[in-house]
Structures are given as structure tokens and as C-alpha cells.
Design a protein around this motif. Structure first.
Motif, PDB file in Angstrom:
ATOM      1  N   LEU A  31      -2.576  -1.553   4.567  1.00 25.37           N
ATOM      2  CA  LEU A  31      -2.100  -1.618   3.069  1.00 25.37           C
ATOM      3  C   LEU A  31      -3.077  -2.217   2.141  1.00 25.37           C
ATOM      4  CD1 LEU A  31       1.605  -2.168   3.174  1.00 25.37           C
ATOM      5  CD2 LEU A  31       0.459  -0.245   2.245  1.00 25.37           C
ATOM      6  N   ASN A  59      -0.728  -7.294  -1.787  1.00 27.34           N
ATOM      7  CA  ASN A  59      -0.009  -7.627  -0.828  1.00 27.34           C
ATOM      8  C   ASN A  59      -0.157  -6.675   0.307  1.00 27.34           C
ATOM      9  OD1 ASN A  59       1.180 -10.021  -2.016  1.00 27.34           O
ATOM     10  ND2 ASN A  59       2.527  -8.467  -3.137  1.00 27.34           N
ATOM     11  N   GLY A  60       0.538  -7.089   1.482  1.00 27.25           N
ATOM     12  CA  GLY A  60       0.644  -6.268   2.693  1.00 27.25           C
ATOM     13  C   GLY A  60      -0.327  -6.381   3.726  1.00 27.25           C
ATOM     14  N   ASP A  61      -0.465  -5.696   4.751  1.00 30.19           N
ATOM     15  CA  ASP A  61      -1.133  -5.817   5.933  1.00 30.19           C
ATOM     16  C   ASP A  61      -2.479  -5.336   5.805  1.00 30.19           C
ATOM     17  OD1 ASP A  61      -0.731  -3.324   6.318  1.00 30.19           O
ATOM     18  OD2 ASP A  61       0.367  -3.343   7.814  1.00 30.19           O
ATOM     19  N   GLN A  93      15.618  -4.589  -6.568  1.00 29.09           N
ATOM     20  CA  GLN A  93      15.119  -4.511  -5.095  1.00 29.09           C
ATOM     21  C   GLN A  93      15.205  -5.657  -4.326  1.00 29.09           C
ATOM     22  OE1 GLN A  93      11.280  -2.338  -5.357  1.00 29.09           O
ATOM     23  NE2 GLN A  93      11.101  -3.316  -7.245  1.00 29.09           N
ATOM     24  N   ASP A 143       7.623  -7.029   4.089  1.00 32.69           N
ATOM     25  CA  ASP A 143       6.309  -7.765   3.937  1.00 32.69           C
ATOM     26  C   ASP A 143       4.949  -6.883   3.174  1.00 32.69           C
ATOM     27  OD1 ASP A 143       7.636  -9.734   5.288  1.00 32.69           O
ATOM     28  OD2 ASP A 143       6.605  -9.078   7.328  1.00 32.69           O
ATOM     29  N   ALA A 144       5.460  -5.757   3.005  1.00 32.89           N
ATOM     30  CA  ALA A 144       4.481  -4.858   2.498  1.00 32.89           C
ATOM     31  C   ALA A 144       5.004  -4.186   1.164  1.00 32.89           C
ATOM     32  CB  ALA A 144       4.198  -3.613   3.368  1.00 32.89           C
ATOM     33  N   GLY A 145       6.014  -4.832   0.501  1.00 31.80           N
ATOM     34  CA  GLY A 145       6.583  -4.087  -0.700  1.00 31.80           C
ATOM     35  C   GLY A 145       7.610  -4.979  -1.141  1.00 31.80           C
ATOM     36  N   GLU A 171       1.885   5.755  -2.293  1.00 33.68           N
ATOM     37  CA  GLU A 171       0.965   4.458  -2.408  1.00 33.68           C
ATOM     38  C   GLU A 171      -0.083   4.605  -3.625  1.00 33.68           C
ATOM     39  OE1 GLU A 171       1.106   0.987  -1.911  1.00 33.68           O
ATOM     40  OE2 GLU A 171       2.216   1.968  -0.450  1.00 33.68           O
ATOM     41  N   VAL A 201       7.458  16.168  14.483  1.00 36.57           N
ATOM     42  CA  VAL A 201       7.859  15.771  13.050  1.00 36.57           C
ATOM     43  C   VAL A 201       8.624  16.986  12.417  1.00 36.57           C
ATOM     44  CG1 VAL A 201       7.327  15.137  10.427  1.00 36.57           C
ATOM     45  CG2 VAL A 201       6.099  14.167  12.466  1.00 36.57           C
ATOM     46  N   ASN A 202       9.665  16.917  11.632  1.00 37.89           N
ATOM     47  CA  ASN A 202      10.280  18.210  11.297  1.00 37.89           C
ATOM     48  C   ASN A 202       9.610  18.794  10.033  1.00 37.89           C
ATOM     49  OD1 ASN A 202      12.274  20.152  10.695  1.00 37.89           O
ATOM     50  ND2 ASN A 202      13.951  18.759  10.490  1.00 37.89           N
ATOM     51  N   THR A 249       8.672  12.089   7.773  1.00 38.64           N
ATOM     52  CA  THR A 249       8.023  11.423   9.071  1.00 38.64           C
ATOM     53  C   THR A 249       9.027  10.098   9.380  1.00 38.64           C
ATOM     54  OG1 THR A 249       6.764  10.063   7.359  1.00 38.64           O
ATOM     55  CG2 THR A 249       5.800  12.071   8.304  1.00 38.64           C
ATOM     56  N   LYS A 262       4.865   2.917   4.868  1.00 39.78           N
ATOM     57  CA  LYS A 262       4.111   1.594   5.097  1.00 39.78           C
ATOM     58  C   LYS A 262       4.835   0.194   4.838  1.00 39.78           C
ATOM     59  CE  LYS A 262      -0.349   3.683   3.557  1.00 39.78           C
ATOM     60  NZ  LYS A 262      -1.152   4.004   2.716  1.00 39.78           N
ATOM     61  N   GLU A 263       6.063   0.436   4.254  1.00 38.99           N
ATOM     62  CA  GLU A 263       6.898  -0.604   4.157  1.00 38.99           C
ATOM     63  C   GLU A 263       8.027  -0.519   5.230  1.00 38.99           C
ATOM     64  OE1 GLU A 263       8.632  -0.977   0.220  1.00 38.99           O
ATOM     65  OE2 GLU A 263       6.807  -0.086  -0.793  1.00 38.99           O
ATOM     66  N   ARG A 266      -4.415   0.092  -1.063  1.00 40.92           N
ATOM     67  CA  ARG A 266      -4.305  -0.199  -2.198  1.00 40.92           C
ATOM     68  C   ARG A 266      -5.372  -0.687  -2.856  1.00 40.92           C
ATOM     69  NH1 ARG A 266       1.320  -3.597  -0.774  1.00 40.92           N
ATOM     70  NH2 ARG A 266       2.773  -1.728  -0.635  1.00 40.92           N
ATOM     71  N   ARG A 268       9.298  -5.854  12.926  1.00 46.37           N
ATOM     72  CA  ARG A 268       9.489  -7.331  12.796  1.00 46.37           C
ATOM     73  C   ARG A 268      11.018  -7.606  12.693  1.00 46.37           C
ATOM     74  NH1 ARG A 268       4.552  -7.661   8.471  1.00 46.37           N
ATOM     75  NH2 ARG A 268       2.925  -6.333   9.777  1.00 46.37           N
TER      76      ARG A 268
END
Lengths: 418, 418
Positions: A397, A392-394, B117, B130-132, A216, A18-19, B20, B154-155, A401, B162
Motif C-alpha cells: 500500500l 499508512n498501510g503495509d 468510519q 491497518d490499511a485505511g 486507491e 472471479v465473477n 473480486t 487493500k483494506e 500510495r 489478521r
């Protein structure tokens, strides 16, 4: 004063590292009032480094290059900049001496390649490397300043702070007026709703500038201005800061860039309060977040991760009749969240107890949908509050949250009592 | 097939966050045989985004943009790409519906800003989020493919994996001779020691390629080859994979890219084993890592975070004489780690108990140095093992390294019994 950062390294383009250097340099330059307009990453390829230099030279006053100063044939930054600025390379005597000593002390023969690390651009000022072998260069060519730094962050940082930054300040002189920023941190409110409340301020901004951005579970509003000293900055920013606080102060948890959990730890420590956590679906995340803060042991007694009904019953005294059977509310319920928060508070002898039980997924549980989460906040001598939330989310997440939401509710409850 | 990544966001140029996403996308593209030649970061500024697009369009077949899809006026990526490619913006009905449902469920009014959005570039394929809330776009314009992804990792990650990646594979069709990779995952061994054991293989590599890289607590060796089908790839890679396993197989925990905690959960589930954790300095991190794995409730009963001596005594039955006083070994000791592991296993009625007690810093504790950590592994019917470890780094790193080390020791113990 505009700057551009060019990071050189194929490993960056392959995603192997990572930069972080770009972030570090950007932050350092912002602090001395130099605006970074572009960051570029380019591979270990002489042509493409020069292409990046051509672009940067057209639009920036300062070009900072990182990486590509090592001993191998792949390390091309020196050569590319020398060619681009019409200079040649020369050996720095002190650096050669350092290299020889280094290899001699280790009983190793120095290969020819290694000598390359003592090369600098002729006419440039040498930037010594206190943490490694490859020296840097600082050079004025035309109206552009060039800074060449090594790639490893442990070498780059001391070289920048000790040598490159003073060199820049000297060469840019009075042109720099420092940028001053205040970070306002909010929780329990979405970025868009917050931005909406501040819409006219943000739209009409000029100086100071107002920039919202979301992580988040937290939203940051950065208020910035250029000023010659902190007092002038304060005078310019104060009215804007006050207006923002007037409009959304109930969600403001800090006026400095810290996470919510740190604000909680500091607030609890000031008041001599303690807390404990009982977690089901978040699996220890609340405890982990709170204890990530140095000094959290003053306010956090501990927590339990009760991942099965047996553990909820045995360790927190939740009646099995509440958890299982036809008439039970179930493990994911308002009632269980309430008992978990109360029990962990009492059993760990704290002022506050926070609990989470819910369905993180990927599959529903007890016939309850993924994302349904109950959060309990119990406070000594007060009625326990339970909040029903849907995320929402996987799995990752939802857990994240839910934990951040629980921290927000804990923070809010502890504020309300004042 | 050349790609370029443009990350949009003033917060990146100010050094407030690390890019990242560029690493993640680069890695993902490399895996499907797409070479990244440049990564660029540009601020929330329409002109400069377009300048970056002009450059990228001249030299890349695929342009991936990240960030700038949020609800505020600052979020300009959609607008800039639409203008650059000569398209207009349109609302995606499904996304609007999702937004309305989202706000309705929370009993909140949706602001006009939020509708942004649901905007995508007309003619593009919508990439669902799916995450936001902010959708992405995938678009062919001229000979160039454009992918617009949201900034929050995360989004971005689920959207890329996917929707964007399959879209790319479909549109690039036969031009990609798929790169086939096997990820060998190692724990309990450092990258340099592992690379040393494989030095001749790595130096002599050509096809398949062998690339080691390290994450915290895990080392991955990626073996890759280009092949038209999995069978051909298998034939080419098998001898190399076997040789690597011969040399370092005792540290190999998976032949697919999963974290150590997932390997543990799968291994325990296969054998019908259970585990529980008692944590001090890691504050819940072990529990959190294990429960991050879907299905972990089959094997993980729960855990306790005993952050004070009182909790260690009261909840785990550690004698106070062991924890405090002149003759006590102290909370950070071999003896306490042993008791914690045994007690949590017995009290939570599991096959395995794992414990951690140590000094995460920033200050020494009980006169013991920062980084000193004891890890206990207790197994039903066997002698408890305690490991003394010393970790470098700051508080975050020490906690992370200690937790990963404990997982490795748990995995190893559970393997040894076979």
C-alpha cells in the motif's frame, strides 16, 4: 425496468474464479437503461438455483443467468429454469448439427453428454453460440424475461451482444430510456473531503444522480441521468457538472473514466513534453504505471530504480557524502529526493523529472519510520519542489500510495505552468 | 457450516468494478472448511441490504458483508446490520483517535462525515483497519455470525486475515475440523499441461483432494485434507505430495503460497547473489515485482527502464548501429536483449542481469508483431542466454506475462547452476 443476474457455478463459490460476467452484464444492461438491483452467485445445485429464481422472479423484470450450460451432469441451469417456468427441454437442430460437425472435423466421437449443449427451453428463442458449443435461451414466462448465457466470457460476450441484447431491446421496446453517465475523476483529494464539498448536491440529488466512490489514489464522481438522447442528457447534467467543477475543479484530472497516468500521458503528449523517473522505495512502480498507457513512449524516456546507495551514487551522481556517514542527510531525505529528480531529468534530457525515496517497510530504514516518503518534481528552468509525505498501510500500500501521489504531484506541476 | 457473502455497492451493480472480494472471501472460507452457498451483490440501499440479510440469515451460519463502511451517506452497511440485528451504533475510541491523528498529521480538518468510519455495531468486536480508516465489526446475533469488512481489497484483505479469520476460528471452535492444505507452486508450465501430467491423480482423488488452479504466470496445486492436527494431515498428504513432485518437480518453485518473485529473493539471499534488470516493454514491472518482496534490497541492486533508443544507447551502451538503420537488428531483437542483460549486470556489478525488450502493443513496432518479446539472462562468467517468446493478450497481459516469464527464466537459470 429491474434486472437480476444469477451466476451459476460452484467454482465461483469456492473462489476459484472471479465473477467477471456479472460486471460485464451489469454494464451492458446499464447502458440500455436497465437497472440491476441484485447479483447472485449460486452453486451447481438444482434446488438452490430454483431458490435464487424464486427470489429473482419476485423482484425483477429481467433475469439473466450465466453458466451451467455445459455438457456435464453438473450443468443444471437449463433444467432448473425449465422446471421453474413449467417448460420442457428440446434439442435445437442447428446446434446439434454444429456439434456433430465439430466432433467429426476433429476425428472425435461425440459423447451423449455433449448433445446436452444443444438443448434449449421449449418455447424460448435460441441464442446461437458463435464461439463455443452450448447454445443459450431467451424466454418470456409470465411477466418475466429469462436469458440463459454460457459461463465462459469468450462465449458469453458475443452471445449477449449479437443475440441477447437485440432480443431484450425488441421485447422491452419503448420502456427503455437509456442511462447516460459522466465520470469525473479526481486526484490529490480524499473521498470524504470531496464528498463534503459536494454534500448539499449529493444529499439533494434526485435526477441527475451523483455518486462518489474511491479507488486507491483516485476518486470518481459519477453523474447519471436517464434520457432519450445524448443532447437531452447533456442538458440535464450540465448544471450539476459545472457546479462540481466549480467546487473541486483543481483536483479534476479527467471527465472520462481513465486512470491518472493516462491523463498525464495525454496531457504531456499534447504539449510535446517528456518525463523520466528515479525511484527508490517504489521500485519501478511509477515507470510501470506510466508505461502501462498505450502511446506512453511519446512522453516517457525511461527511469532508473536505484535500490542501493551505490547505484544512486554511480547512476545519478548523488554524492556518497549525502548518502552515508554521520553528517549525511541519508538516502531517505529531502536533499536526496531533490538531487534524484534533477539528475534523472538532466541525464535523460527531459522536461520533467520525478523522484521517490522513502521507507516502504516492513522495517524502518536509516532510523526513519515506515511510511515516510520524499517526492521530488524537477522541471527544466524551474526550482525543484520536494514534498514530504507520510503514508499508512503495509509495504504494498505504501508503495502504491507513494507512486499515485507522485503522479498527482507531477500532473499538478505540469498543470500549474499553463 | 454455511456462509453467505453480501457485497454492498451500487458501483458493482453498474458493472464499474468487479467483485473480486467475493472470490477472495470464498477462497479464504473454503480454506478453513466453511462452505459458501450464496454470494449476493446489493446496491447502496438500506431496504435492499436488509432484504439480502433476511435471506442470508435464514440459510447461513456466517454472513460476511463487504463494502459500505466509508464516510459518505451512501455507506449504509453498518446502519443496515445494526437495525437488522436490533443493535445501535457506537464510536470506537481508538479508531476516532486514529482518524484525528491522520487528519492532524496532514494538517487537514476532519469533517463530521469522516467520524462515521469509526462507528461499529454496539456489542460487536471491532476489526481494526491497518490499511485505511474505516473499522469493521464482528458480531454474534442469535445463531448467526456477522462480519463487516470494508470494500477496498487493500483494506479488506489484511482485516480479514489478521482479525476476522481468527475471530471466526475462535467463535466456530470445535465445529471446524480444520482443513489442512499444502500449496505447491509451479512456474513455466501451463495449467492444462500440468493437470494432464497429474490426470490420474486428480481423477482418482478423494482424500486428500487435489485442486489445480492457474494465476497469470503461475499454477497452484492445492492438496487438502481435513485432520485434527498437522501431523495427521502430513501423514495423509505426504504420498500425494511426493508423487506430484516426482512428475513435475522441475517446475516447482515453492511449497507454500508465495509468488515467484519471493522465491527468487529468498533463493538469492540464501546464496548471497545479486541481480539487476534492464527493461523496455515491461516498463519497470520486473523491478517492481522483485522489490515488492520485503528484504529484496539484499539481492536487488536496481534497474533501468530504457524506453527510448537514446536511453538504451546512453545508459546501457547499446551501439546506435544495433538499434537504428537498415542493417540494425533493432531495439526488439535477440542482440539487443543480450547486450541489455550483460550491460545492466556489469554496470550494476551484480551476479545476474535480466533484460526484456519486446512489443507490448497495441501496435506493432519496428515492423515486429505485438507479443514478440526477447528475454536475456546474463550471469557472471557464463554465456548469456536469450529467449524468444510470443505472448497473447492485450498490452497489460503481454507485459505481465513477459515479466513473469523473465522471472521464471531467472529462477531457472539460478537453479541450474547448483
Amino acid at each position: 425496468m429491474k434486472a437480476e443476474i444469477i451466476a451459476v457455478g460452484t467454482e465461483l463459490l469456492l473462489g476459484q474464479i472471479v465473477n467477471t460476467n456479472a460486471q460485464y452484464i451489469s454494464k451492458q444492461l446499464a447502458e440500455i437503461g436497465i437497472d440491476v438491483y441484485f447479483q447472485t452467485v449460486v452453486g451447481d445445485n438444482r434446488e438452490r438455483i430454483q431458490e435464487a429464481l424464486r427470489m429473482a422472479q419476485q423482484r425483477a423484470d429481467v433475469i439473466v443467468l450465466t453458466g451451467g450450460l455445459g455438457p456435464t451432469e453438473d450443468d443444471l441451469t437449463r433444467d432448473a429454469v425449465a422446471e421453474f417456468t413449467g417448460n420442457t427441454l428440446a434439442f435445437d437442430r442447428a446446434a446439434l448439427q454444429q456439434l456433430e460437425t465439430y466432433f467429426h472435423n476433429r476425428g472425435m466421437a461425440m459423447t451423449e453428454n455433449n448433445r446436452r449443449q444443444a438443448l434449449f427451453i421449449e418455447g424460448a428463442d435460441v441464442l446461437p453460440n458463435d464461439a463455443g458449443l452450448a447454445i443459450g435461451s431467451a424466454l418470456q414466462a409470465g411477466n418475466t424475461l429469462y436469458i440463459l448465457l454460457p459461463g465462459p466470457p469468450k462465449e458469453l460476450k458475443p452471445m449477449f451482444e449479437r443475440y441477447a441484447k437485440p432480443w431484450l431491446l425488441k421485447h422491452l421496446g419503448q420502456e427503455i430510456r437509456s442511462l447516460h453517465s459522466v465520470m469525473l475523476k479526481f486526484a490529490g483529494i480524499g473521498e470524504s473531503i470531496l464528498a463534503d464539498r459536494l454534500a448539499d448536491l449529493i444529499d439533494g440529488q434526485h435526477d441527475p444522480t451523483i455518486a462518489p466512490y474511491a479507488q486507491e489514489g483516485e476518486v470518481t464522481i459519477r453523474v447519471s441521468t436517464k434520457a432519450s438522447d445524448p443532447a437531452e442528457a447533456e442538458r440535464k447534467m450540465r448544471p450539476v457538472l459545472d457546479e462540481i467543477k466549480k467546487r473541486a475543479g483543481e483536483h479534476l484530472y479527467a471527465e472520462t473514466d481513465i486512470p491518472l497516468e493516462q491523463a498525464i500521458v495525454e496531457h504531456f503528449a499534447q504539449n510535446g513534453w517528456t518525463a523520466a523517473a528515479a525511484e527508490s522505495c517504489t521500485g519501478g512502480l511509477i515507470s510501470e504505471m506510466i508505461t502501462s498507457v498505450p502511446g506512453s513512449s511519446r512522453v516517457f524516456a525511461g527511469g532508473i530504480v536505484s535500490y542501493t546507495n551505490e547505484i544512486k551514487h554511480q547512476w545519478l551522481g548523488i554524492p556518497m557524502s549525502e548518502l552515508e556517514g554521520q553528517d549525511a542527510h541519508g538516502a531517505v531525505s529531502r536533499e536526496t529526493a531533490k538531487l534524484m529528480a534533477e539528475q534523472i531529468r538532466e541525464r535523460m534530457n527531459c522536461r520533467f523529472g520525478v523522484s521517490i525515496t522513502g521507507v516502504a517497510g516492513p522495517s524502518p530504514s536509516e532510523g526513519k519510520p515506515v511510511g515516510l516518503v520524499y517526492i521530488g518534481i524537477s522541471e527544466q528552468g524551474k526550482q525543484t519542489q520536494v514534498f514530504e509525505e507520510r503514508f499508512n498501510g503495509d509495504r504494498v500500500l505504501i508503495r502504491w500510495r507513494a507512486a499515485k501521489r507522485a503522479l498527482y504531484l507531477l500532473w499538478k506541476s505540469s498543470k500549474n505552468m499553463e
